[in-house]
Design an enzyme around this catalytic site. Structure first.
Site, PDB file in Angstrom:
ATOM      1  N   TYR A  53      42.411  31.647 -26.873  1.00 16.10           N
ATOM      2  CA  TYR A  53      42.019  32.904 -26.470  1.00 16.10           C
ATOM      3  C   TYR A  53      42.907  33.258 -25.221  1.00 16.10           C
ATOM      4  O   TYR A  53      43.188  34.412 -24.615  1.00 16.10           O
ATOM      5  CB  TYR A  53      40.632  32.725 -25.973  1.00 16.10           C
ATOM      6  CG  TYR A  53      40.292  32.452 -24.244  1.00 16.10           C
ATOM      7  CD1 TYR A  53      40.276  31.270 -24.167  1.00 16.10           C
ATOM      8  CD2 TYR A  53      40.200  33.306 -23.319  1.00 16.10           C
ATOM      9  CE1 TYR A  53      40.293  30.702 -22.800  1.00 16.10           C
ATOM     10  CE2 TYR A  53      39.994  32.982 -21.945  1.00 16.10           C
ATOM     11  CZ  TYR A  53      39.978  31.578 -21.715  1.00 16.10           C
ATOM     12  OH  TYR A  53      39.875  31.081 -20.471  1.00 16.10           O
ATOM     13  N   ARG A  54      43.918  32.074 -24.840  1.00 22.27           N
ATOM     14  CA  ARG A  54      44.571  32.349 -23.595  1.00 22.27           C
ATOM     15  C   ARG A  54      45.470  31.115 -23.611  1.00 22.27           C
ATOM     16  O   ARG A  54      45.263  30.241 -24.047  1.00 22.27           O
ATOM     17  CB  ARG A  54      43.637  32.199 -22.660  1.00 22.27           C
ATOM     18  CG  ARG A  54      44.265  32.523 -20.938  1.00 22.27           C
ATOM     19  CD  ARG A  54      43.128  32.387 -20.156  1.00 22.27           C
ATOM     20  NE  ARG A  54      43.274  32.663 -18.712  1.00 22.27           N
ATOM     21  CZ  ARG A  54      42.557  32.586 -17.598  1.00 22.27           C
ATOM     22  NH1 ARG A  54      41.358  31.993 -17.879  1.00 22.27           N
ATOM     23  NH2 ARG A  54      42.987  32.738 -16.365  1.00 22.27           N
ATOM     24  N   TYR A  77      48.518  28.382 -16.670  1.00 22.26           N
ATOM     25  CA  TYR A  77      48.774  29.429 -17.637  1.00 22.26           C
ATOM     26  C   TYR A  77      50.155  29.887 -17.239  1.00 22.26           C
ATOM     27  O   TYR A  77      50.781  30.874 -17.769  1.00 22.26           O
ATOM     28  CB  TYR A  77      47.653  30.545 -17.663  1.00 22.26           C
ATOM     29  CG  TYR A  77      46.475  30.020 -18.270  1.00 22.26           C
ATOM     30  CD1 TYR A  77      46.400  29.517 -19.691  1.00 22.26           C
ATOM     31  CD2 TYR A  77      45.484  29.561 -17.392  1.00 22.26           C
ATOM     32  CE1 TYR A  77      45.291  28.982 -19.963  1.00 22.26           C
ATOM     33  CE2 TYR A  77      44.168  29.154 -17.840  1.00 22.26           C
ATOM     34  CZ  TYR A  77      44.038  28.829 -19.250  1.00 22.26           C
ATOM     35  OH  TYR A  77      42.996  28.537 -19.982  1.00 22.26           O
TER      36      TYR A  77
END
Lengths: 116, 518
Positions: free
Chosen positions: B463-464, B90
């Site tokens: 969601y991310r 991420y």
């Protein structure tokens, strides 16, 4: 005190007996002791038995040599480059996470068995 | 070596800002060499240079964080707060806006445990291994919930909606009370913490009036310096059932079997239905099986599955508590699968007094799943694509087929899982790549964008996501011409008029850096 090995020393059930066998198996100088403790704290999550680093090194080294503490060919210069520049899948480690002084102690500990 | 300064700052202004930070935290903790900038870059990124910081500042105390934030306002320096910076897939430690100064909180390691109430209060530098070791050293009968990469921060993981394997695996849902340095340097405690010395800060989430905890999750509205977390008492037993399934299309009935068990609270932990590569990428490398480009053919997949006795899908469920309850739960779950073509079933059992089970199911930190980044050999990496679906077998299977076709189209190996929430599924897809293969790397961005586009057409949002795709994903939340983004940015500009905190996080840009939006 609870003598169960910490997660850093053994990340998987299969590593338990091996970790116990490796712990405190040789006489240490105070610097080696400090280096070993720092190694466990800062590196053990990946480089103890069952960790990511150990798993990946096992693909490239003979049995036993995947554990950095068992290696006799690690030099401080190599360790310092690997930590600050990353190597393979290992990300780089910042000086806030492992200071230069701490890295020197870890390097000295891991290279204690190095043959010139 | 030349590097990117914070946007709008001259080299001299930047040097002045760093000197001011050094006055607040000590010269040693302002990290601004080329090597430092590299250590805060995203090791797994498709393009590391896109998110390289100009420096890092590493305070030790809340007062130092406040001082740095005030100085950042004065000098107009954008900060990118990280807890331990291990958010691999991420963005790691790297900022969304290149040239930002990383506010590294990894030295902040204060930790308190309330054994009786089963709560922890952690600073951002406390990692899962730190918390685990503390509990073991002090014989505290509490279990952690850990993510698949447990190298990171307890606080940071909960603030990014990370997940674990136990009944406490929805980490954000376990947050109870925060301490936050606001963008102007003010210090706030949320929930019952708003009352000085309240003994209920970690016991009751909401306090009085509006409740703000979730406002600081995946946001850039403040710097969380303490996080309260609920923890699980060591259970009397942990019973489990592991299942393997032979066919890809089994996914539909697996989901439909699990959904009511989750919805009605019988299964209290979120089991994840993972494809064969989730296990295989940890155990082996692609080159051991196949040396051609393109997605693996079925014959190779079959050979890998045979070697490791894997289903096309694998599923593990765990039940925690007194044996009267866990044994009954296991019975109900087995009954739900009666008559279904399950390839293999294995039961597991751990009871208090047994040797510790050193697995993530028992809240023991792990890092070995990160071995999957080595699937292609070379310098590996991955990005995660994780849309949220309804907990419905037909929807899950359709999403699988759409995604699988895209993996094949782009010549990538499918690595997907379906984590069963109470009323939703988080469909986590890892895109594993080899940074030493430029041809493959050239495909990754187009592939990822195609996945987002497909999901958006179904009205499924992520969601991310990785730094590279925060603007893209934020733009898919498009009700009323992106009213949510407008609200987020109104709040951002009101709280942070100089735009110093994490510009661009989750697609939220302050006015000062609005031109940086991709």
């Amino acid at each position: 005190m609870n003598r169960m090995p910490t997660a850093r020393r053994c990340a998987l059930a299969g590593g338990l007996s091996l970790c116990l066998a490796l712990s405190w198996s040789f006489a240490e100088t105070p610097q080696e002791d400090a280096g070993r403790r720092l190694y466990e704290e800062k590196c053990g999550m990946c480089h103890a038995a069952g960790g990511m680093g150990t798993g990946l090194l096992a693909r490239r080294y003979p049995p036993g040599q995947e554990l950095l503490e068992q290696r006799s060919n690690l030099t401080p210069a190599f360790i310092e480059v690997a930590v600050r520049s990353g190597i393979g899948n290992m990300p780089r480690i910042s000086r806030a996470e492992v200071s230069d002084e701490q890295l020197a102690l870890i390097s000295r500990y891991l290279s204690r068995q190095a043959t010139p | 070596m030349a590097f990117d300064l914070p946007p709008g700052l001259t080299a001299r202004e930047f040097e002045r800002a760093l000197a001011a930070f050094a006055g607040a935290v000590g010269e040693q903790w302002v990290l601004a060499t080329d090597e430092d900038r590299a250590t805060y870059s995203d090791h797994f990124a498709i393009d590391e240079a896109a998110h390289r910081p100009s420096a890092a500042v590493a305070p030790l105390t809340v007062e130092e964080v406040q001082a740095v934030v005030r100085l950042a306002n004065e000098h107009k320096v954008p900060l990118w707060p990280i807890s331990r910076g291990k958010n691999f897939g991420y963005g790691g430690a790297a900022p969304r806006l290149k040239g930002s100064v990383v506010l590294d909180l990894s030295r902040m390691k204060k930790l308190e445990i309330d054994v009786e109430n089963g709560t922890a209060l952690v600073e951002p530098g406390v990692g899962f291994y730190d918390l685990y070791d503390y509990i073991k050293k002090n014989d505290i009968p509490l279990w952690l919930s850990v993510p698949g990469n447990s190298w990171g921060s307890v606080c940071g993981n909960a603030l990014d909606r990370g997940v674990g394997y136990t009944t406490y695996g929805d980490h954000t849902a376990q947050i109870c009370g925060l301490e936050v340095v606001m963008p102007d340097g003010d210090l706030v405690r949320t929930g019952m913490g708003a009352m000085t010395n309240a003994p209920t800060w970690q016991l009751y989430r909401y306090g009085f009036g509006p409740s703000w905890d979730q406002m600081f999750v995946q946001s850039n509205f403040g710097v969380v310096t303490k996080l309260g977390l609920w923890m699980m008492r060591e259970p009397e037993t942990m019973l489990g059932i592991d299942m393997e399934f032979d066919k890809a299309d089994d996914l539909e009935w697996i989901v439909d079997t699990l959904a009511p068990l989750r919805r009605e609270g019988i299964l209290r932990q979120a089991p994840s239905i993972g494809s064969w590569l989730r296990g295989a990428a940890v155990l082996t490398t692609r080159a051991e099986w196949y040396d051609k480009p393109g997605a693996l053919p079925d014959s190779v997949i079959d050979a890998i599955r045979k070697k490791f006795s894997m289903g096309w899908w694998s599923l593990s469920m765990r039940f925690y508590g007194p044996e009267e309850i866990t044994a009954a739960t296991a019975k109900v779950v087995r009954k739900a699968f009666n008559g279904r073509p399950v390839l293999s079933i294995k039961e597991t059992a751990w009871r208090q007094g047994d040797p510790p089970e050193l697995s993530a199911w028992a809240g023991v930190p792990i890092t070995f799943p990160l071995q999957n980044a080595n699937w292609h050999g070379g310098r590996g990496g991955h990005v995660g694509f994780s849309p949220v679906l309804p907990a419905n077998g037909r929807a899950a299977l359709a999403q699988f087929h759409r995604t699988y076709a895209r993996y094949k189209e782009f010549g990538m190996d499918y690595h997907g899982s379906f984590a069963m929430g109470e009323r939703h599924i988080t469909n986590v897809n890892q895109v594993l790549f080899n940074k030493d293969d430029p041809e493959m790397m050239a495909r990754v961005d187009k592939f990822f964008r195609a996945l987002v586009d497909d999901a958006t057409k179904q009205r499924y949002g992520e969601y991310r996501t990785h730094l590279d795709y925060m603007d893209l994903v934020a733009s898919t939340y498009d009700f009323n011409d992106r009213a949510l983004l407008r609200l987020n940015e109104k709040v951002k500009n009101a709280l942070d008029p100089n735009g110093i905190l994490a510009p661009g996080k989750s697609g939220i840009w302050p006015a000062r850096y609005a031109g940086e939006r991709s």
